[in-house]
Design an enzyme around this catalytic site. Structure first.
Site, PDB file in Angstrom:
ATOM      1  N   LYS A  51       0.941  -1.172   0.006  1.00 54.53           N
ATOM      2  CA  LYS A  51      -0.169  -0.072   0.156  1.00 54.53           C
ATOM      3  C   LYS A  51       0.813   1.371  -0.059  1.00 54.53           C
ATOM      4  O   LYS A  51       0.511   2.245  -0.658  1.00 54.53           O
ATOM      5  CB  LYS A  51      -0.935  -0.136   1.126  1.00 54.53           C
ATOM      6  CG  LYS A  51      -2.164  -1.073   0.952  1.00 54.53           C
ATOM      7  CD  LYS A  51      -3.276  -0.593   1.901  1.00 54.53           C
ATOM      8  CE  LYS A  51      -4.560  -1.704   1.920  1.00 54.53           C
ATOM      9  NZ  LYS A  51      -5.308  -1.538   3.007  1.00 54.53           N
ATOM     10  N   LYS A  68     -12.112  -7.559  -6.692  1.00 59.00           N
ATOM     11  CA  LYS A  68     -12.717  -6.334  -6.629  1.00 59.00           C
ATOM     12  C   LYS A  68     -12.032  -5.263  -7.127  1.00 59.00           C
ATOM     13  O   LYS A  68     -12.543  -4.144  -7.532  1.00 59.00           O
ATOM     14  CB  LYS A  68     -13.643  -6.000  -5.441  1.00 59.00           C
ATOM     15  CG  LYS A  68     -12.545  -5.894  -4.227  1.00 59.00           C
ATOM     16  CD  LYS A  68     -13.517  -5.747  -3.035  1.00 59.00           C
ATOM     17  CE  LYS A  68     -12.673  -5.656  -1.456  1.00 59.00           C
ATOM     18  NZ  LYS A  68     -13.217  -5.260  -0.369  1.00 59.00           N
ATOM     19  N   LYS A 124      -7.582 -14.848  -9.736  1.00 59.48           N
ATOM     20  CA  LYS A 124      -8.833 -14.807  -8.800  1.00 59.48           C
ATOM     21  C   LYS A 124      -9.609 -13.932  -9.198  1.00 59.48           C
ATOM     22  O   LYS A 124      -9.210 -12.605  -9.559  1.00 59.48           O
ATOM     23  CB  LYS A 124      -8.117 -14.717  -7.402  1.00 59.48           C
ATOM     24  CG  LYS A 124      -9.094 -15.073  -6.387  1.00 59.48           C
ATOM     25  CD  LYS A 124      -8.579 -14.732  -5.056  1.00 59.48           C
ATOM     26  CE  LYS A 124      -9.336 -13.719  -4.266  1.00 59.48           C
ATOM     27  NZ  LYS A 124      -8.689 -13.291  -2.900  1.00 59.48           N
TER      28      LYS A 124
END
Ligand code: TRP
Length: 334
Positions: A115, A200, A197
């Site tokens: 991040k 989102k 996978k």
């Protein structure tokens, strides 16, 4: 323990839109966990502001997520579903635990490194101590089990380390939590690249079915799903695209992959994709309708938010008071 049941805690961020993968892989199975555990599911808005958010948008997303969980079948009487920011004990315990956590431990968290690289212009100290807040979430409820995805396992490990460190100094204060590895849900892959996978955060919107997608969008995405040139519906690793569609269809219809293969014997991919799309619509549409109802039913949802925050607050504060006493804060005058 509460009411003779073990404690289960999990948190969800209201950022990003949940996908069919989140539903079939996790949420759908959580619905049954309340029979065995005392379940707490928090919408972790304190965590969300470690990355800059639009306030109105964050508020809206938080309510959408909370109502979505109820719409997906989590009974708000049997499960405590609440906003983290409504229970101030989270922030208070996080502060105390910060004083029992080392810089080096936080520095090696892979999610922090990822991040920090992604938000290089805003590497704030909240982002740095994010795992400590997560530890506070879990430990406040004396959680026995924590259902988490693989990306959160490192944070759960550090939670255990912090809890053990604290217990070693002050005695048995915290329950040491374990990752919940229950009946695994269906693993759903991307519709555009079945080796990945379904996520989102995929930039390609056609790769994922969002729980908010309307029926036309769902059907269109399945029509575009990547398959192969074999031309035959078979459940094999050689045909990962088709295999993924079979997994989705069987999770939505409760048919086994073998039954699905039989059903589409001699039929083309066009027919099969259409059927998968319709099966997904028939699962998601009732959830979306229920959520829309909930969003209209303001008083009912507000009442749930209030009573569940009170319940969560009561339990969280019991732990917090104990911790405050242990570390030597003055007792409250009644
Ligand atoms: N960090 C988790 C995530 O992004 C969310 C979370 C916050 C959480 N607190 C938690 C998960 C406590 C499990 C337990 O997915």
């Amino acid at each position: 323990m509460l009411n003779g049941q073990k404690m289960l805690f999990s948190g969800m961020q209201a950022t990003g839109t949940l996908t069919l993968g989140n539903y079939l892989g996790a949420l759908k199975n959580w619905v049954t966990l309340c029979d065995e555990y005392e379940c707490f599911y928090s919408v972790v808005d304190l965590h969300s502001i470690t990355v800059r958010q639009n306030p109105a948008e964050l508020r809206k997303r938080a309510r959408n997520l909370l109502t979505l969980y109820i719409a997906a079948g989590l009974d708000p009487v049997k499960n405590c579903i609440y906003y983290q920011s409504h229970v101030s004990a989270h922030a208070e315990l996080a502060w105390i635990l910060n004083c029992f956590t080392y810089m080096g431990e936080m520095q090696r968290m892979t999610q922090f490194k990822d991040k920090a690289a992604k938000h290089a212009d805003n590497i704030n100290t909240g982002l740095f101590t994010y795992p400590v807040l997560m530890a506070a979430d879990i430990l406040l409820f004396q959680s026995d089990v924590v259902p988490v995805g693989v990306d959160q396992v490192q944070h759960l490990e550090i939670t255990r380390d912090i809890a053990e460190r604290f217990n070693n100094i002050y005695g048995d204060v915290f329950t040491i939590p374990e990752a919940y590895i229950g009946k695994v849900g269906a693993k759903i892959q991307s519709l555009q690249d079945p080796s990945k996978k379904m996520s989102k955060s995929d930039e390609n919107v056609n790769a994922s079915i969002y729980l908010t997608d309307d029926p036309d969008t769902i059907i269109r995405k399945f029509k575009r799903a990547v398959t192969d040139s074999v031309g035959c519906v078979q459940y094999t690793d050689e045909q990962p695209g088709i295999k993924n569609l079979i997994t989705i269809y069987s999770a939505c219809t409760k048919k086994t992959p073998e039954e699905v293969v039989k059903e589409f014997e001699g039929k083309g991919y066009g027919d099969f994709k259409m059927a998968v799309g319709e099966a997904v619509v028939s699962v998601l549409k009732p959830i979306q309708d229920k959520q829309a109802d909930l969003l209209k039913n303001k008083d009912y949802v507000d009442q749930i938010i209030k009573t569940n925050a009170e319940k969560a607050g009561y339990i969280a504060n019991k732990t917090l008071r104990k911790v405050q006493k242990k570390v030597g804060f003055p007792e409250r005058v009644r």
